[in-house]
Design a protein around this motif. Sequence first.
Motif, mmCIF file in Angstrom:
data_model
loop_
_atom_site.group_PDB
_atom_site.id
_atom_site.type_symbol
_atom_site.label_atom_id
_atom_site.label_comp_id
_atom_site.label_asym_id
_atom_site.label_seq_id
_atom_site.Cartn_x
_atom_site.Cartn_y
_atom_site.Cartn_z
ATOM 1 N N MET A 1 -8.235 1.026 6.617
ATOM 2 C CA MET A 1 -7.661 -0.210 6.175
ATOM 3 C C MET A 1 -8.282 -0.584 4.825
ATOM 4 S SD MET A 1 -7.297 -3.801 8.236
ATOM 5 C CE MET A 1 -8.788 -3.578 9.124
ATOM 6 N N LYS A 2 -7.415 -0.915 3.868
ATOM 7 C CA LYS A 2 -7.882 -1.251 2.528
ATOM 8 C C LYS A 2 -7.401 -2.650 2.175
ATOM 9 C CE LYS A 2 -7.099 -0.039 -2.280
ATOM 10 N NZ LYS A 2 -6.269 0.721 -3.189
ATOM 11 N N ILE A 3 -8.325 -3.506 1.721
ATOM 12 C CA ILE A 3 -7.992 -4.868 1.315
ATOM 13 C C ILE A 3 -8.255 -5.012 -0.178
ATOM 14 C CG2 ILE A 3 -8.497 -7.325 1.572
ATOM 15 C CD1 ILE A 3 -9.407 -6.699 4.445
ATOM 16 N N THR A 4 -7.242 -5.521 -0.903
ATOM 17 C CA THR A 4 -7.383 -5.815 -2.319
ATOM 18 C C THR A 4 -7.215 -7.316 -2.489
ATOM 19 O OG1 THR A 4 -6.375 -3.668 -2.842
ATOM 20 C CG2 THR A 4 -6.555 -5.260 -4.633
ATOM 21 N N THR A 5 -8.200 -7.945 -3.125
ATOM 22 C CA THR A 5 -8.182 -9.392 -3.296
ATOM 23 C C THR A 5 -7.836 -9.754 -4.739
ATOM 24 O OG1 THR A 5 -9.873 -9.584 -1.589
ATOM 25 C CG2 THR A 5 -9.542 -11.499 -3.004
ATOM 26 N N SER A 10 -4.237 -11.873 -1.175
ATOM 27 C CA SER A 10 -4.722 -10.521 -0.883
ATOM 28 C C SER A 10 -3.604 -9.613 -0.379
ATOM 29 C CB SER A 10 -5.834 -10.569 0.163
ATOM 30 O OG SER A 10 -5.329 -11.069 1.383
ATOM 31 N N PHE A 11 -3.831 -8.320 -0.572
ATOM 32 C CA PHE A 11 -2.979 -7.259 -0.031
ATOM 33 C C PHE A 11 -3.849 -6.478 0.939
ATOM 34 C CE2 PHE A 11 0.187 -6.353 -3.760
ATOM 35 C CZ PHE A 11 0.537 -7.686 -3.799
ATOM 36 N N GLU A 12 -3.330 -6.215 2.123
ATOM 37 C CA GLU A 12 -4.078 -5.457 3.107
ATOM 38 C C GLU A 12 -3.211 -4.317 3.633
ATOM 39 O OE1 GLU A 12 -6.428 -6.194 7.324
ATOM 40 O OE2 GLU A 12 -5.537 -7.882 6.274
ATOM 41 N N HIS A 13 -3.642 -3.093 3.379
ATOM 42 C CA HIS A 13 -2.969 -1.918 3.933
ATOM 43 C C HIS A 13 -3.496 -1.759 5.351
ATOM 44 C CE1 HIS A 13 -0.977 -0.303 0.330
ATOM 45 N NE2 HIS A 13 -1.954 -0.908 -0.302
ATOM 46 N N VAL A 14 -2.740 -2.233 6.342
ATOM 47 C CA VAL A 14 -3.205 -2.202 7.733
ATOM 48 C C VAL A 14 -2.902 -0.868 8.407
ATOM 49 C CG1 VAL A 14 -3.125 -4.705 8.032
ATOM 50 C CG2 VAL A 14 -1.114 -3.323 8.585
ATOM 51 N N ALA A 15 -2.007 -0.119 7.833
ATOM 52 C CA ALA A 15 -1.662 1.223 8.302
ATOM 53 C C ALA A 15 -1.140 1.981 7.087
ATOM 54 C CB ALA A 15 -0.614 1.165 9.412
ATOM 55 N N GLU A 16 -0.906 3.258 7.268
ATOM 56 C CA GLU A 16 -0.515 4.091 6.133
ATOM 57 C C GLU A 16 0.683 3.529 5.364
ATOM 58 O OE1 GLU A 16 0.994 8.608 5.122
ATOM 59 O OE2 GLU A 16 0.278 8.142 7.123
ATOM 60 N N ARG A 17 1.651 3.007 6.062
ATOM 61 C CA ARG A 17 2.862 2.522 5.380
ATOM 62 C C ARG A 17 3.214 1.084 5.749
ATOM 63 N NH1 ARG A 17 6.916 7.384 4.252
ATOM 64 N NH2 ARG A 17 5.388 8.994 3.910
ATOM 65 N N ILE A 18 2.189 0.276 5.949
ATOM 66 C CA ILE A 18 2.399 -1.144 6.245
ATOM 67 C C ILE A 18 1.453 -1.962 5.368
ATOM 68 C CG2 ILE A 18 2.327 -2.969 7.984
ATOM 69 C CD1 ILE A 18 2.811 -0.778 10.106
ATOM 70 N N LEU A 19 2.032 -2.847 4.550
ATOM 71 C CA LEU A 19 1.263 -3.698 3.658
ATOM 72 C C LEU A 19 1.460 -5.153 4.061
ATOM 73 C CD1 LEU A 19 -0.421 -4.038 1.015
ATOM 74 C CD2 LEU A 19 1.773 -4.231 -0.190
ATOM 75 N N VAL A 20 0.338 -5.864 4.301
ATOM 76 C CA VAL A 20 0.376 -7.282 4.634
ATOM 77 C C VAL A 20 -0.097 -8.067 3.416
ATOM 78 C CG1 VAL A 20 -0.532 -9.112 6.122
ATOM 79 C CG2 VAL A 20 -0.063 -6.847 7.083
ATOM 80 N N LEU A 37 3.647 -10.433 -8.599
ATOM 81 C CA LEU A 37 3.692 -9.953 -7.218
ATOM 82 C C LEU A 37 4.592 -8.731 -7.080
ATOM 83 C CD1 LEU A 37 3.822 -13.278 -5.210
ATOM 84 C CD2 LEU A 37 2.138 -11.464 -4.911
ATOM 85 N N VAL A 38 5.768 -8.799 -7.668
ATOM 86 C CA VAL A 38 6.703 -7.672 -7.597
ATOM 87 C C VAL A 38 6.070 -6.429 -8.210
ATOM 88 C CG1 VAL A 38 8.909 -6.788 -8.474
ATOM 89 C CG2 VAL A 38 8.776 -9.094 -7.505
ATOM 90 N N GLU A 39 5.423 -6.589 -9.343
ATOM 91 C CA GLU A 39 4.758 -5.460 -10.017
ATOM 92 C C GLU A 39 3.638 -4.886 -9.141
ATOM 93 O OE1 GLU A 39 1.642 -5.339 -13.635
ATOM 94 O OE2 GLU A 39 3.591 -6.203 -14.163
ATOM 95 N N LEU A 40 2.814 -5.763 -8.584
ATOM 96 C CA LEU A 40 1.692 -5.304 -7.749
ATOM 97 C C LEU A 40 2.167 -4.650 -6.453
ATOM 98 C CD1 LEU A 40 -0.724 -8.325 -8.252
ATOM 99 C CD2 LEU A 40 -1.077 -5.979 -9.076
ATOM 100 N N ILE A 41 3.200 -5.203 -5.845
ATOM 101 C CA ILE A 41 3.750 -4.599 -4.622
ATOM 102 C C ILE A 41 4.308 -3.222 -4.941
ATOM 103 C CG2 ILE A 41 5.558 -4.767 -2.865
ATOM 104 C CD1 ILE A 41 5.213 -7.883 -3.136
ATOM 105 N N ASP A 42 5.044 -3.125 -6.032
ATOM 106 C CA ASP A 42 5.616 -1.841 -6.437
ATOM 107 C C ASP A 42 4.512 -0.806 -6.654
ATOM 108 O OD1 ASP A 42 7.826 -0.171 -7.092
ATOM 109 O OD2 ASP A 42 7.412 -0.477 -9.224
#
Length: 130
Positions: A1-5, A10-20, A37-42
């Motif tokens: 799990m990777k969290i970027t603040t 924050s963005f949290e990769h809770v699984a390989e292909r799931i971003l919270v 946000l759109v740029e960072l999500i992309d």
Amino acid sequence: MKITTFDFGSFEHVAERILVIAINEGVVVDGDLSRKLVELIDEALEQPSVLIIDRRHDYSYSGTGMVTLKSSKIPNVLATGIVAYSSESERVEDNQVNVMNTQGRSRLSVFSSLERALEWANGVHKAVMS
């Protein structure tokens, strides 16, 4: 799990292909932040993934912020789940989902808990990838 603040949340990769994604309390998502946000999500989604917007904090969208998000396309978003913790928040999110679903966007669903959203996201991911 990777969290970027970030300063807005924050963005949290809770699984390989799931971003919270969680936005901080009191933030106003305006046009500039929506584009960011759109740029960072992309950038965060290198492969087809499920996006979950966790509304655990109280924040709002400006008119331009909402328009920017509704009109943006992020190629690797398979589906989007929104977690709404109050009946008022759920009503607002249901309206947003109805508008976005009629515009031919990816699947959108509203949930009352993060756990239910994650179960759904795992199901979407398995169905699409199999």
